[in-house]
Design a protein around this motif. Structure first.
Motif, PDB file in Angstrom:
ATOM      1  N   SER A   1       0.839  -1.189   0.000  1.00  0.00           N
ATOM      2  CA  SER A   1       0.000   0.000   0.000  1.00  0.00           C
ATOM      3  C   SER A   1       0.875   1.240   0.000  1.00  0.00           C
ATOM      4  CB  SER A   1      -0.915   0.001   1.236  1.00  0.00           C
ATOM      5  OG  SER A   1      -1.838   1.066   1.189  1.00  0.00           O
ATOM      6  N   PHE A   2       0.232   2.389  -0.189  1.00  0.00           N
ATOM      7  CA  PHE A   2       0.891   3.684  -0.098  1.00  0.00           C
ATOM      8  C   PHE A   2       0.091   4.561   0.867  1.00  0.00           C
ATOM      9  CE2 PHE A   2       1.625   2.041  -4.391  1.00  0.00           C
ATOM     10  CZ  PHE A   2       3.013   2.007  -4.414  1.00  0.00           C
ATOM     11  N   CYS A   3       0.784   5.404   1.605  1.00  0.00           N
ATOM     12  CA  CYS A   3       0.137   6.298   2.559  1.00  0.00           C
ATOM     13  C   CYS A   3       0.667   7.707   2.361  1.00  0.00           C
ATOM     14  CB  CYS A   3       0.406   5.852   3.995  1.00  0.00           C
ATOM     15  SG  CYS A   3      -0.323   4.250   4.402  1.00  0.00           S
TER      16      CYS A   3
ATOM     17  N   GLU B   1      -5.768  -3.284 -16.151  1.00  0.00           N
ATOM     18  CA  GLU B   1      -6.109  -1.907 -16.513  1.00  0.00           C
ATOM     19  C   GLU B   1      -7.139  -1.323 -15.561  1.00  0.00           C
ATOM     20  OE1 GLU B   1      -8.136   0.581 -20.190  1.00  0.00           O
ATOM     21  OE2 GLU B   1      -6.802  -1.116 -20.648  1.00  0.00           O
ATOM     22  N   ALA B   2      -8.122  -2.115 -15.176  1.00  0.00           N
ATOM     23  CA  ALA B   2      -9.126  -1.637 -14.223  1.00  0.00           C
ATOM     24  C   ALA B   2      -8.489  -1.349 -12.869  1.00  0.00           C
ATOM     25  CB  ALA B   2     -10.251  -2.658 -14.087  1.00  0.00           C
ATOM     26  N   ARG B   3      -7.534  -2.182 -12.467  1.00  0.00           N
ATOM     27  CA  ARG B   3      -6.845  -1.949 -11.196  1.00  0.00           C
ATOM     28  C   ARG B   3      -6.060  -0.639 -11.251  1.00  0.00           C
ATOM     29  NH1 ARG B   3      -5.483  -7.412 -11.678  1.00  0.00           N
ATOM     30  NH2 ARG B   3      -3.240  -7.042 -11.856  1.00  0.00           N
TER      31      ARG B   3
ATOM     32  N   GLN C   1      -8.054   6.377  -6.528  1.00  0.00           N
ATOM     33  CA  GLN C   1      -7.816   6.352  -5.084  1.00  0.00           C
ATOM     34  C   GLN C   1      -6.745   7.344  -4.659  1.00  0.00           C
ATOM     35  OE1 GLN C   1      -6.705   2.497  -3.527  1.00  0.00           O
ATOM     36  NE2 GLN C   1      -6.216   3.310  -1.503  1.00  0.00           N
ATOM     37  N   PHE C   2      -5.659   7.414  -5.410  1.00  0.00           N
ATOM     38  CA  PHE C   2      -4.515   8.212  -4.978  1.00  0.00           C
ATOM     39  C   PHE C   2      -4.447   9.593  -5.622  1.00  0.00           C
ATOM     40  CE2 PHE C   2      -3.285   3.886  -3.875  1.00  0.00           C
ATOM     41  CZ  PHE C   2      -2.808   4.069  -2.579  1.00  0.00           C
TER      42      PHE C   2
END
Length: 202
Positions: free
Chosen positions: A81-83, A159-161, A168-169
């Motif tokens: 993940s990224f935060c 591609e959807a991901r 999200q980011f």
């Protein structure tokens, strides 16, 4: 945990605002909590936590960017993940299990954290209902994030991901190196480049 610890009014205001969005915290409860908290600077590429180290703290990112990643016995890295700013940073399962960290947390930019011990936070549950509500909500949000991530990996196309990642980011995505994004999506950097070309040409 690396970096200098010291108090900071701006970090306090940002963290309290984040908590208050979940449950209002009376001054009488906030002041002793903040007295046991600190501000920490983590330079770009430095680690806040490494896999195998004791996990004792929860961090709240007031500025900057972090990645969480697993490392295989052969040394391969897989981003979990990224935060970014306004995100909580921790190895939560390690804190709950009182176990060493299962993954590493590295700054991808010069970053600032408000840091507090999980044991200090957990001890507040019996002192006022706001703390237990905050703790429960944070765990619920973590569960939703984890389940969403699993669903995307199992059901969505690459591609959807990637499109979900961009949603999200947002603007933060531009600050994350492409090879880290590819690792997070579970694809190769070459595959990500093809997806980016298709999206840009579409």
């Amino acid at each position: 945990m690396t970096g200098e610890l010291h108090g900071n009014a701006a970090s306090e205001a940002i963290l309290r605002a984040a908590f208050n969005r979940i449950a209002p915290i009376p001054d009488s409860q906030w002041e002793p909590f903040w007295a046991r908290s600190a501000k920490q600077t983590v330079a770009k590429h430095k680690h806040w936590l490494r896999a195998g180290e004791p996990a004792q703290y929860i961090g709240f990112c007031t500025s900057g960017l972090f990645r969480m990643y697993y490392t295989t016995p052969s040394g391969e890295e897989y981003n979990k993940s990224f935060c970014a700013a306004a995100d909580f940073v921790a190895s939560y399962s390690s804190l709950l299990l009182d176990a060493p960290a299962f993954f590493s947390i590295q700054a991808l930019a010069d970053s600032q954290l408000a840091v507090f011990r999980y044991s200090d936070f957990r001890a507040l549950y019996d002192k006022h209902p706001c703390w237990e509500r905050i703790g429960r909500t944070l765990v619920e949000q973590l569960y939703i994030k984890k389940e969403t991530r699993e669903r995307e990996l199992l059901i969505l196309s690459a591609e959807a991901r990637y499109r979900q990642f961009l949603d999200q980011f947002g603007s933060t995505a531009a600050a994350i190196p492409q090879y880290h994004i590819a690792s997070y999506l579970g694809i190769t950097p070459v595959a990500l480049s093809r997806i980016r070309r298709r999206i840009n040409l579409g």
